[in-house]
Design an enzyme around this catalytic site. Structure first.
Site, PDB file in Angstrom:
ATOM      1  N   HIS A  17       0.757  -1.342   0.035  1.00 29.35           N
ATOM      2  CA  HIS A  17      -0.136  -0.046  -0.043  1.00 29.35           C
ATOM      3  C   HIS A  17       0.892   1.306   0.070  1.00 29.35           C
ATOM      4  O   HIS A  17       0.519   2.275  -0.557  1.00 29.35           O
ATOM      5  CB  HIS A  17      -0.841   0.137   1.315  1.00 29.35           C
ATOM      6  CG  HIS A  17      -2.067  -1.078   1.554  1.00 29.35           C
ATOM      7  ND1 HIS A  17      -1.887  -1.793   2.526  1.00 29.35           N
ATOM      8  CD2 HIS A  17      -2.680  -1.505   0.575  1.00 29.35           C
ATOM      9  CE1 HIS A  17      -2.766  -2.560   2.210  1.00 29.35           C
ATOM     10  NE2 HIS A  17      -3.322  -2.614   1.221  1.00 29.35           N
ATOM     11  N   LYS A  41     -17.624  -8.352   7.777  1.00 30.63           N
ATOM     12  CA  LYS A  41     -16.410  -8.752   7.701  1.00 30.63           C
ATOM     13  C   LYS A  41     -15.657  -8.716   9.292  1.00 30.63           C
ATOM     14  O   LYS A  41     -15.863  -7.899   9.866  1.00 30.63           O
ATOM     15  CB  LYS A  41     -15.400  -7.672   6.911  1.00 30.63           C
ATOM     16  CG  LYS A  41     -15.178  -8.314   5.333  1.00 30.63           C
ATOM     17  CD  LYS A  41     -14.180  -7.206   4.714  1.00 30.63           C
ATOM     18  CE  LYS A  41     -13.470  -7.817   3.510  1.00 30.63           C
ATOM     19  NZ  LYS A  41     -12.671  -6.878   2.786  1.00 30.63           N
ATOM     20  N   ARG A  90      -1.961  -5.878  -8.652  1.00 31.31           N
ATOM     21  CA  ARG A  90      -1.066  -6.964  -8.269  1.00 31.31           C
ATOM     22  C   ARG A  90      -1.043  -7.876  -9.345  1.00 31.31           C
ATOM     23  O   ARG A  90       0.280  -8.510  -9.789  1.00 31.31           O
ATOM     24  CB  ARG A  90      -0.836  -7.680  -6.958  1.00 31.31           C
ATOM     25  CG  ARG A  90      -0.714  -6.563  -5.751  1.00 31.31           C
ATOM     26  CD  ARG A  90      -1.124  -7.413  -4.503  1.00 31.31           C
ATOM     27  NE  ARG A  90      -2.634  -7.142  -4.403  1.00 31.31           N
ATOM     28  CZ  ARG A  90      -3.328  -7.627  -3.213  1.00 31.31           C
ATOM     29  NH1 ARG A  90      -2.503  -7.834  -2.231  1.00 31.31           N
ATOM     30  NH2 ARG A  90      -4.541  -7.382  -3.311  1.00 31.31           N
ATOM     31  N   SER A 127      -2.257  -7.906   2.998  1.00 33.59           N
ATOM     32  CA  SER A 127      -2.457  -7.766   4.503  1.00 33.59           C
ATOM     33  C   SER A 127      -3.186  -9.218   4.767  1.00 33.59           C
ATOM     34  O   SER A 127      -2.828  -9.538   6.140  1.00 33.59           O
ATOM     35  CB  SER A 127      -3.630  -6.913   4.604  1.00 33.59           C
ATOM     36  OG  SER A 127      -3.477  -5.602   4.158  1.00 33.59           O
TER      37      SER A 127
HETATM   38  P1  ADP Z   1      -9.692  -4.684  -0.317  1.00 35.52           P
HETATM   39  O1  ADP Z   1     -10.378  -5.243   0.859  1.00 35.52           O
HETATM   40  O2  ADP Z   1     -10.249  -3.404  -0.602  1.00 35.52           O
HETATM   41  O3  ADP Z   1      -8.870  -5.299  -1.056  1.00 35.52           O
HETATM   42  P2  ADP Z   1      -6.838  -4.135   0.785  1.00 35.52           P
HETATM   43  O4  ADP Z   1      -6.591  -3.090   2.098  1.00 35.52           O
HETATM   44  O5  ADP Z   1      -6.419  -5.392   0.721  1.00 35.52           O
HETATM   45  O6  ADP Z   1      -8.473  -3.589   0.689  1.00 35.52           O
HETATM   46  O7  ADP Z   1      -6.270  -3.451  -0.335  1.00 35.52           O
HETATM   47  C1  ADP Z   1      -6.335  -2.118  -0.932  1.00 35.52           C
HETATM   48  C2  ADP Z   1      -5.892  -1.830  -2.192  1.00 35.52           C
HETATM   49  O8  ADP Z   1      -4.601  -1.815  -2.309  1.00 35.52           O
HETATM   50  C3  ADP Z   1      -6.370  -2.590  -3.517  1.00 35.52           C
HETATM   51  O9  ADP Z   1      -6.513  -1.776  -4.453  1.00 35.52           O
HETATM   52  C4  ADP Z   1      -5.302  -3.505  -3.620  1.00 35.52           C
HETATM   53  O10 ADP Z   1      -5.189  -4.118  -4.950  1.00 35.52           O
HETATM   54  C5  ADP Z   1      -4.156  -2.570  -3.287  1.00 35.52           C
HETATM   55  N1  ADP Z   1      -3.010  -3.487  -2.793  1.00 35.52           N
HETATM   56  C6  ADP Z   1      -2.780  -4.267  -1.768  1.00 35.52           C
HETATM   57  N2  ADP Z   1      -1.528  -4.912  -1.488  1.00 35.52           N
HETATM   58  C7  ADP Z   1      -0.880  -4.538  -2.659  1.00 35.52           C
HETATM   59  C8  ADP Z   1       0.498  -4.548  -3.275  1.00 35.52           C
HETATM   60  N3  ADP Z   1       1.168  -5.343  -2.588  1.00 35.52           N
HETATM   61  N4  ADP Z   1       0.780  -3.871  -4.303  1.00 35.52           N
HETATM   62  C9  ADP Z   1      -0.047  -2.973  -4.870  1.00 35.52           C
HETATM   63  N5  ADP Z   1      -1.338  -2.828  -4.565  1.00 35.52           N
HETATM   64  C10 ADP Z   1      -1.955  -3.319  -3.315  1.00 35.52           C
END
Ligand code: ADP
Length: 150
Positions: A17, A41, A90, A127
């Site tokens: 992020h 969730k 990703r 995450s």
């Molecule tokens: P959600 O529940 O909306 O998927 P996340 O916190 O998992 O929430 O992810 C939020 C955003 O960050 C999404 O657009 C996801 O693709 C992006 N993201 C998460 N991890 C990465 C990473 N390692 N590289 C690039 N983008 C990421």
């Protein structure tokens, strides 16, 4: 004022992020890292904790704000006058999922989603894997910003 919302769970914020956010800073005047709260969730960290991690990570970056919201992301964007949504990509699975949401959001509201492609160094970070490691008392220091470790 070009304001973007970066919506997500950020449970917790990772270096993946952080990479997307830092690279988006030159593109916008303000980026609101917005924690979407979904009552169905289960989360590891409370919204307040997740916001605090984000606040501390970007304490020196005036363009970055953080907030939490309930309901549709496009409604939240309208409420705070944001005209862009920021998301990271990703892999092909992210693309397929994000494509339908971005097209729907644009149809509903005209809001444009801007995608940044993950950096090679952080593309594997998620995450959910971080949470798994934490549950098993593992070391996540190479996956998350220092503010989460503390
Ligand atoms: P959600 O529940 O909306 O998927 P996340 O916190 O998992 O929430 O992810 C939020 C955003 O960050 C999404 O657009 C996801 O693709 C992006 N993201 C998460 N991890 C990465 C990473 N390692 N590289 C690039 N983008 C990421």
């Amino acid at each position: 004022m070009k304001r973007a919302v970066f919506p997500g769970s950020f449970d917790p914020i990772t270096l993946g992020h952080v990479d997307i956010i830092k690279r988006a800073i030159p593109l916008f005047d303000e980026i609101v890292i917005a924690i979407g709260i979904n009552a169905d969730k289960k989360y590891m960290f409370s919204p307040e904790q997740r916001q605090e991690f984000i606040r501390q990570t970007f304490s020196n970056e005036p363009k970055i704000k953080t907030a939490s919201y309930k309901g549709l992301t496009v409604d939240y964007c309208k409420k705070i006058d944001a005209t862009f949504i920021l998301r990271g990509l990703r892999n092909p699975a992210d693309f397929e999922f994000e494509k339908a949401i971005a097209q729907t959001n644009r149809k509903l509201s005209g809001i444009e989603t801007v995608f940044l492609l993950t950096s090679a160094e952080t593309s594997f970070i998620s995450s959910s894997i971080v949470r798994d490691i934490l549950r098993n008392n593992g070391d996540v220091s190479v996956l998350v910003p220092n503010t989460v470790i503390k």
